[in-house]
Design an enzyme around this catalytic site. Structure first.
Site: not given
Length: 305
Positions: A66-67, A142, A270
């Protein structure tokens, strides 16, 4: 000089009809920088009438789709439009390999050079510098190697007071005055005192982009006092355990970090698709840090000098 952020995408893992995956544009002077490039970024660039070819630098935070799933398509479009200007691409280890394989098996020979810059996501370090700004990596926490980015304008020249400048000054001496120096004669005596003929420059501005991460206070020294802070806020505080488990943050945690860092403004983004209405996230953050806004699609934030 412009220092302006435009939001292209605000969704977390899953996009929706009105929320795109993460992507932002930061304009500094005449340079356009793309920060993350989720699926649909090209469509958003077209929607907001941003020319692909004006993008000079691309900064990717981490290799969750998604990035960066929109990146290969965007680079291909630049190629099809016959781009020739070099492009600087920053991101974690593996990004260059992924793109090289995609272009290899697609038989694509780009019409422009890409300068890959592998970023150490565990360190705060300067990764880019030009005449307008410096960029530092910000270590995030993360599930995969991930970093944020700190953008700072360089020091600006002082303003010359033309009415107070002696006629005998040469162009090189005027330049030195602009950068805060005094002018001395042959004997080392002060000939022109900078404070007498200049005024302070316009202030330099800053933007900190904190990508997917758990709440992380050890970055406070790096982001202290920034003009604008973007911090992911995937969940409400009632789901703090879920945020911890998935290595994400809540709106309350983003606001707490902003308050402790004494930043000027906070942007939340986000967002989980479970939140159709984002008002509760905004209210949760504003209760802790009032100068908070939502980083939603199409929003433009200008930082004034």
């Amino acid at each position: 000089m412009d220092f302006e952020l435009k939001i292209l995408g605000s969704a977390s893992a899953l996009p929706s009809p009105d929320r795109f995956n993460t992507a932002q544009l930061l304009t500094v002077g005449n340079q356009i920088n793309l920060i993350d490039c989720g699926e649909g970024t090209q469509m958003q660039l077209m929607r907001y009438k941003v020319k692909h070819q004006r993008i000079c630098n691309i900064f990717i935070s981490h290799l969750h789709g998604d990035h960066y799933f929109g990146l290969a398509g965007l680079l291909s479009t630049m190629h099809l439009q016959q781009r020739t200007a070099p492009l600087h691409l920053f991101g974690p280890r593996g990004l260059a390999e992924i793109l090289t394989l995609q272009f290899k098996y697609g038989g694509t020979q780009l019409t422009y050079p890409i300068h890959f810059n592998e970023v150490d996501t565990t360190a705060f370090s300067k990764i880019f510098e030009d005449k307008f700004m410096t960029v530092h990596s910000l270590p995030m926490q993360h599930r995969v190697p991930c970093c944020g980015y700190l953008f700072r304008e360089k020091q600006k020249p002082r303003h010359l007071l033309k009415s107070k400048l002696p006629d005998f000054l040469t162009p090189p001496q005027l330049v030195r005055l602009k950068w805060g120096e005094d002018i001395f004669d042959e004997n080392g005596e002060v000939l022109v005192r900078n404070a007498d003929v200049t005024t302070d420059p316009k202030r330099s501005r800053s933007y900190a982009y904190c990508a997917d991460t758990r709440y992380k206070e050890d970055i406070l020294p790096y982001i202290s006092g920034v003009d604008l802070l973007y911090h992911e806020s995937t969940f409400l505080q009632e789901m703090a355990a879920r945020a911890e488990y998935t290595f994400h943050s809540t709106a309350a945690q983003a606001a707490t970090l902003a308050a402790k860092a004494q930043v000027k403004r906070l942007l939340l983004g986000h967002f989980s698709t479970r939140y159709k209405d984002l008002t509760p996230l905004l209210e949760e953050a504003q209760a802790i840090f009032p100068n908070t806004n939502l980083a939603t699609e199409g929003k433009t934030v200008s930082v004034l000098e």
